[in-house]
Scaffold this motif. Structure first.
Motif, PDB file in Angstrom:
ATOM      1  N   LEU A 291       0.834  -1.201   0.000  1.00  0.00           N
ATOM      2  CA  LEU A 291       0.000   0.000   0.000  1.00  0.00           C
ATOM      3  C   LEU A 291       0.870   1.253   0.000  1.00  0.00           C
ATOM      4  N   ASP A 292       1.855   1.283   0.902  1.00  0.00           N
ATOM      5  CA  ASP A 292       2.713   2.459   1.019  1.00  0.00           C
ATOM      6  C   ASP A 292       3.544   2.652  -0.240  1.00  0.00           C
TER       7      ASP A 292
ATOM      8  N   ALA B 206      -0.244   6.342   1.533  1.00  0.00           N
ATOM      9  CA  ALA B 206       0.539   6.426   2.767  1.00  0.00           C
ATOM     10  C   ALA B 206      -0.015   5.477   3.826  1.00  0.00           C
ATOM     11  N   THR B 207       0.852   4.576   4.314  1.00  0.00           N
ATOM     12  CA  THR B 207       0.452   3.563   5.286  1.00  0.00           C
ATOM     13  C   THR B 207       1.616   3.285   6.228  1.00  0.00           C
ATOM     14  N   ASP B 208       1.347   3.245   7.520  1.00  0.00           N
ATOM     15  CA  ASP B 208       2.370   2.884   8.503  1.00  0.00           C
ATOM     16  C   ASP B 208       2.567   1.374   8.460  1.00  0.00           C
ATOM     17  N   ILE B 209       3.840   0.947   8.422  1.00  0.00           N
ATOM     18  CA  ILE B 209       4.158  -0.488   8.359  1.00  0.00           C
ATOM     19  C   ILE B 209       4.426  -0.978   9.775  1.00  0.00           C
ATOM     20  N   THR B 210       3.381  -1.530  10.396  1.00  0.00           N
ATOM     21  CA  THR B 210       3.467  -1.964  11.795  1.00  0.00           C
ATOM     22  C   THR B 210       3.215  -3.456  11.978  1.00  0.00           C
ATOM     23  N   GLY B 211       2.608  -4.102  10.999  1.00  0.00           N
ATOM     24  CA  GLY B 211       2.238  -5.501  11.153  1.00  0.00           C
ATOM     25  C   GLY B 211       0.921  -5.686  11.886  1.00  0.00           C
ATOM     26  N   ILE B 212       0.271  -4.589  12.230  1.00  0.00           N
ATOM     27  CA  ILE B 212      -1.020  -4.638  12.925  1.00  0.00           C
ATOM     28  C   ILE B 212      -2.088  -4.040  12.022  1.00  0.00           C
TER      29      ILE B 212
END
Length: 337
Positions: free
Chosen positions: A283-284, A289-295
């Motif tokens: 996505l990012d 724009a997307t935070d890559i957190t695994g959640i």
């Protein structure tokens, strides 16, 4: 504004220092250190440009794509990548902008970039002398009758139909072959893009997004591979193991059939961490724009819905088969070493 601000210059300098550290890392670890010439060739840029990116005293900012590729090619520490990305984004935000054009001027490639009219000589130039009278134009050819023009148009139309039919047959044969996991004919020796089925072909030698997508999803299925963005021998071996376990041809290449088994449907009730990382990364990397957190957070759901809306997909907030395929197709050209 004609140049970056002081904080931006700091980001440019810090990024160059980090990239230079990566370049010198192989020598410190006892590995062959690549020359700038060979490294520039692998990055697809010229040596002078690379030299500027590695020079902390030169105000040149390496693009994020180049930073990620350098990280992969030089086998830099995984912990360095988030900081490098942040520095590249901060430096790009204050990149040098073109100064505004003086009033009354036109861009070089605009409609006013043509030469001035001969009736309006430039200031300071001598007035043109007497203009000689051009010779009379030749007499026009005999007019074409309506019947002749219609006949020519019909012949041209038939020719286009014949050519189009031949091309269509050729592409139909290629499309039939591209439904399998092997490379399409036109992709030999290049990093293959989406095939006729819409799924890209990922194979040994691919770098960056193709490799990471495969590696994250393999990890989600329990395979211990490193998500380093380099589709090497270990990743290919893990793909073969995965393919054999699912009754697929174990050739180590990820095509339409392998992708269909590798992707994982993600929603609020089923969100394996490594599969979510793959989703957030794609996505990012596609510009959402997307935070890559695994959640799988509500923020990730909103980003996913935005992507689906922009691609005219059903806005469900669920990463289904069609969404995964669209995500992979939105990544741009692949990089193959």
């Amino acid at each position: 504004m004609t140049g970056p601000t002081a904080p931006d210059r700091d980001a440019v300098r810090a990024l160059a220092e980090l990239l230079r550290t990566w370049w010198e890392l192989p020598a410190r670890e006892g590995r062959p250190k690549p020359t700038q010439q060979s490294l520039a060739g692998r990055l697809g840029i010229d040596q002078t440009t690379l030299s500027r990116y590695l020079n902390p005293r030169h105000p040149s900012t390496a693009p994020l794509r180049t930073v990620e590729l350098l990280h992969t090619v030089l086998r830099a520490p995984a912990a360095d990548l988030p900081r490098a990305r942040a520095l590249a984004e901060a430096a790009a935000a204050g990149a040098v902008r073109k100064s505004p054009r003086p009033a009354g001027t036109a861009p070089a490639d605009g409609p006013d970039a043509t030469a001035a009219s001969p009736q309006a000589p430039a200031a300071g130039a001598q007035a043109p002398g007497p203009v000689s009278t051009p010779p009379p134009a030749p007499a026009p050819a005999a007019p074409v009758t309506r019947r002749t023009a219609a006949a020519r148009a019909a012949l041209a139309f038939l020719g286009v139909l014949t050519l189009g039919g031949g091309i269509g047959l050729g592409w139909g044969a290629l499309a039939h072959r591209a439904g399998q996991d092997g490379p399409p004919v036109a992709a030999v020796g290049a990093s293959a893009g989406p095939t006729a089925s819409g799924w890209p072909l990922a194979r040994k030698g691919d770098l960056l997004w193709k490799a990471r997508a495969v590696q994250y999803l393999l990890r989600a299925h329990g395979h211990a591979v490193e998500a380093d963005g380099d589709f090497g021998a270990r990743t290919a071996a893990a793909v073969k193991t995965f393919q054999a376990a699912h009754g697929l041809l174990a050739d180590g290449k990820v095509g339409a059939r392998t992708w269909s088994h590798l992707i994982i449907r993600i929603d609020s009730r089923n969100a394996p961490k490594q599969a979510v990382v793959a989703l957030q990364y794609l996505l990012d990397n596609s510009g959402t724009a997307t935070d890559i957190t695994g959640i799988f957070t509500p923020s990730t759901t909103r980003s996913l819905e935005t992507f689906q809306r922009d691609r005219a997909l059903p806005v469900t907030g669920v990463a289904d088969r069609d969404t995964w395929r669209a995500l992979l197709a939105a990544q741009g050209p692949g990089v193959h070493r």
